[in-house]
Design a protein around this motif. Structure first.
Motif, PDB file in Angstrom:
ATOM      1  N   ARG A   3      57.626  36.981  14.667  1.00  0.00           N
ATOM      2  CA  ARG A   3      57.683  38.438  14.553  1.00  0.00           C
ATOM      3  C   ARG A   3      56.313  39.076  14.357  1.00  0.00           C
ATOM      4  NH1 ARG A   3      61.191  40.638  16.903  1.00  0.00           N
ATOM      5  NH2 ARG A   3      61.232  42.430  15.514  1.00  0.00           N
ATOM      6  N   ILE A   4      55.317  38.269  13.974  1.00  0.00           N
ATOM      7  CA  ILE A   4      53.956  38.763  13.842  1.00  0.00           C
ATOM      8  C   ILE A   4      53.028  37.862  14.653  1.00  0.00           C
ATOM      9  CG2 ILE A   4      52.022  39.181  12.264  1.00  0.00           C
ATOM     10  CD1 ILE A   4      54.048  39.804  10.081  1.00  0.00           C
ATOM     11  N   GLN A   5      52.254  38.465  15.541  1.00  0.00           N
ATOM     12  CA  GLN A   5      51.372  37.710  16.417  1.00  0.00           C
ATOM     13  C   GLN A   5      49.967  38.298  16.359  1.00  0.00           C
ATOM     14  OE1 GLN A   5      53.243  38.113  20.242  1.00  0.00           O
ATOM     15  NE2 GLN A   5      55.039  36.899  19.675  1.00  0.00           N
ATOM     16  N   PHE A   6      48.985  37.424  16.535  1.00  0.00           N
ATOM     17  CA  PHE A   6      47.604  37.899  16.619  1.00  0.00           C
ATOM     18  C   PHE A   6      47.214  38.075  18.081  1.00  0.00           C
ATOM     19  CE2 PHE A   6      47.465  36.819  12.224  1.00  0.00           C
ATOM     20  CZ  PHE A   6      46.483  37.657  11.692  1.00  0.00           C
ATOM     21  N   LEU A   7      46.495  39.148  18.334  1.00  0.00           N
ATOM     22  CA  LEU A   7      46.146  39.561  19.685  1.00  0.00           C
ATOM     23  C   LEU A   7      44.631  39.501  19.848  1.00  0.00           C
ATOM     24  CD1 LEU A   7      47.877  40.866  22.049  1.00  0.00           C
ATOM     25  CD2 LEU A   7      47.128  43.074  21.155  1.00  0.00           C
ATOM     26  N   LYS A   8      44.170  38.754  20.850  1.00  0.00           N
ATOM     27  CA  LYS A   8      42.734  38.682  21.101  1.00  0.00           C
ATOM     28  C   LYS A   8      42.229  40.044  21.597  1.00  0.00           C
ATOM     29  CE  LYS A   8      42.894  33.803  22.435  1.00  0.00           C
ATOM     30  NZ  LYS A   8      42.693  32.838  23.548  1.00  0.00           N
ATOM     31  N   PRO A   9      40.957  40.353  21.344  1.00  0.00           N
ATOM     32  CA  PRO A   9      40.410  41.639  21.813  1.00  0.00           C
ATOM     33  C   PRO A   9      40.631  41.875  23.305  1.00  0.00           C
ATOM     34  CG  PRO A   9      38.878  40.632  20.282  1.00  0.00           C
ATOM     35  CD  PRO A   9      39.968  39.616  20.526  1.00  0.00           C
ATOM     36  N   THR A  10      40.445  40.838  24.136  1.00  0.00           N
ATOM     37  CA  THR A  10      40.644  41.011  25.588  1.00  0.00           C
ATOM     38  C   THR A  10      42.086  41.354  25.920  1.00  0.00           C
ATOM     39  OG1 THR A  10      40.319  39.974  27.762  1.00  0.00           O
ATOM     40  CG2 THR A  10      41.051  38.543  25.988  1.00  0.00           C
ATOM     41  N   GLU A  11      43.044  40.842  25.125  1.00  0.00           N
ATOM     42  CA  GLU A  11      44.453  41.152  25.367  1.00  0.00           C
ATOM     43  C   GLU A  11      44.756  42.603  25.033  1.00  0.00           C
ATOM     44  OE1 GLU A  11      46.849  37.023  24.638  1.00  0.00           O
ATOM     45  OE2 GLU A  11      45.866  37.870  22.871  1.00  0.00           O
ATOM     46  N   LEU A  12      44.182  43.098  23.926  1.00  0.00           N
ATOM     47  CA  LEU A  12      44.380  44.506  23.579  1.00  0.00           C
ATOM     48  C   LEU A  12      43.715  45.395  24.625  1.00  0.00           C
ATOM     49  CD1 LEU A  12      45.256  46.854  21.859  1.00  0.00           C
ATOM     50  CD2 LEU A  12      43.328  46.400  20.311  1.00  0.00           C
ATOM     51  N   TYR A  13      42.522  45.036  25.057  1.00  0.00           N
ATOM     52  CA  TYR A  13      41.839  45.789  26.118  1.00  0.00           C
ATOM     53  C   TYR A  13      42.744  45.903  27.342  1.00  0.00           C
ATOM     54  CZ  TYR A  13      38.791  46.546  30.148  1.00  0.00           C
ATOM     55  OH  TYR A  13      38.255  47.022  31.329  1.00  0.00           O
ATOM     56  N   ASN A  14      43.321  44.797  27.774  1.00  0.00           N
ATOM     57  CA  ASN A  14      44.161  44.816  28.976  1.00  0.00           C
ATOM     58  C   ASN A  14      45.441  45.610  28.791  1.00  0.00           C
ATOM     59  OD1 ASN A  14      42.485  43.419  30.772  1.00  0.00           O
ATOM     60  ND2 ASN A  14      43.274  41.416  30.179  1.00  0.00           N
ATOM     61  N   ILE A  15      46.019  45.575  27.612  1.00  0.00           N
ATOM     62  CA  ILE A  15      47.215  46.386  27.350  1.00  0.00           C
ATOM     63  C   ILE A  15      46.882  47.869  27.535  1.00  0.00           C
ATOM     64  CG2 ILE A  15      48.772  47.199  25.533  1.00  0.00           C
ATOM     65  CD1 ILE A  15      48.787  44.329  24.427  1.00  0.00           C
ATOM     66  N   ILE A  16      45.755  48.292  26.993  1.00  0.00           N
ATOM     67  CA  ILE A  16      45.362  49.700  27.089  1.00  0.00           C
ATOM     68  C   ILE A  16      45.118  50.119  28.532  1.00  0.00           C
ATOM     69  CG2 ILE A  16      43.556  51.379  26.457  1.00  0.00           C
ATOM     70  CD1 ILE A  16      43.201  49.783  23.843  1.00  0.00           C
ATOM     71  N   GLN A  17      44.695  49.176  29.388  1.00  0.00           N
ATOM     72  CA  GLN A  17      44.332  49.517  30.774  1.00  0.00           C
ATOM     73  C   GLN A  17      45.503  49.485  31.760  1.00  0.00           C
ATOM     74  OE1 GLN A  17      41.516  50.776  30.562  1.00  0.00           O
ATOM     75  NE2 GLN A  17      41.043  49.746  28.626  1.00  0.00           N
ATOM     76  N   GLN A  18      46.681  49.083  31.328  1.00  0.00           N
ATOM     77  CA  GLN A  18      47.810  48.991  32.257  1.00  0.00           C
ATOM     78  C   GLN A  18      48.133  50.361  32.853  1.00  0.00           C
ATOM     79  OE1 GLN A  18      49.234  45.849  33.049  1.00  0.00           O
ATOM     80  NE2 GLN A  18      47.445  45.303  31.831  1.00  0.00           N
ATOM     81  N   ARG A  19      48.531  50.353  34.122  1.00  0.00           N
ATOM     82  CA  ARG A  19      48.927  51.597  34.768  1.00  0.00           C
ATOM     83  C   ARG A  19      49.804  51.293  35.983  1.00  0.00           C
ATOM     84  NH1 ARG A  19      45.068  55.398  35.922  1.00  0.00           N
ATOM     85  NH2 ARG A  19      46.574  56.339  37.347  1.00  0.00           N
TER      86      ARG A  19
END
Length: 301
Positions: A3-19
């Protein structure tokens, strides 16, 4: 399910860039980013679109107004620098972990993701994604600038013609070479430059990509070895560019097409090479690995 996961910076970057047609951050159900630092730190600077995680008068966390935790595809929390190895740190340095546990208890449908390394690590890698802006109107989110997705952190990106011609994006990502998988004539680098590799094919089932892959992969390798950041792009940034990115991962990592597919799809969920390219990538897998290891008739493809 964890239920709790750690997210690498590159993964957060890619989530923000989805379109898709519009940036995914403009969808209320796509992403909620909560900043667990102090109000003063948040006001000074925070990750783009992040909201300050609210507290009650006694300092305890509370659910943000209209957060609708059960509807969010991604809920990301961060503090100054909490990391996955921080289990022994003092409580004051674990605000993101405390907040994540609270949100899980409040009924979040999907796992709560903690930005590994917090604001400090993310802002060092992506300083252009920090802001002081607090409130976004819907129309502002509809036109927010999205960046190419990151395939190999800090080295290889995948995007569209529009992104490839955007000077701000090239500067922010420090892009020094392009693979242009398009017939679009306008380019950022001169057509005779050693920083540009052109693959002039259409996004059609019958287009020949296979015969270009040796040269393209060697070009990317040469540029990366020269410490150049490389952007692979096509018109919309969905089919041709992703086919080349898949080919390069098979070539470089000696991984199967299936493994490359999972990696690229994780970076950009709109990845959709046409069926002709998929068949040619299967041939490429056989050439690089000595045999075909991926069943492209699998529904996953």
């Amino acid at each position: 399910m964890n239920r709790i996961q750690f997210l690498k910076p590159t993964e957060l970057y890619n989530i923000i860039q989805q379109r898709s047609r519009y940036p995914s951050v403009s969808d209320n159900n796509f992403l909620l980013i909560l900043d667990a630092r102090s109000a003063a730190e948040y006001a000074e600077s925070h990750i783009i679109t992040a909201k300050l995680a609210p507290r009650q008068d006694d300092g305890q966390w509370k659910v943000p107004y209209e957060a609708e935790l059960e509807c969010k595809e991604h809920i990301v929390v961060y503090d100054g620098h909490s990391r996955s190895r921080d289990a022994s740190e003092s409580e004051d340095e674990l605000n993101a972990i405390q907040l994540a546990k609270f949100l899980v208890a409040q009924g979040s449908k999907n796992p709560i993701q903690i930005a590994d390394g917090g604001y400090e690590d993310f802002s060092k890698l992506y300083p252009f994604l920090r802001t002081k802006k607090i409130l976004y109107m819907p129309k502002e989110l509809d036109v927010i600038v999205t960046y190419p997705t990151e395939i190999i952190p800090g080295q290889l990106y995948m995007g569209s013609v529009e992104q490839a011609l955007n000077k701000r994006i090239q500067k922010d990502l420090k892009v020094r070479a392009h693979v242009a998988v398009t017939n679009e004539n306008e380019t950022y680098f001169a057509t005779d430059s050693d920083k540009l590799c052109r693959v002039g094919i259409e996004d059609e089932v019958g287009s020949d990509l296979l015969s270009c892959l040796d040269a393209v992969c060697k070009f990317i390798d040469d540029r990366l070895e020269n410490s150049d950041v490389v952007l692979i792009y096509s018109d919309l940034g969905i089919s041709r560019n992703s086919a080349v990115a898949l080919a390069y991962l098979v070539y470089k990592e000696k991984c199967t097409l299936r493994e490359a597919w999972k990696a690229v799809l994780k970076c950009q969920k709109s990845t959709r090479p046409n069926r002709g390219f998929i068949k040619q990538l299967s041939q490429w897998e056989e050439k690089v690995l000595g045999e075909r290891k991926t069943d492209i008739e699998d529904p996953a493809f």
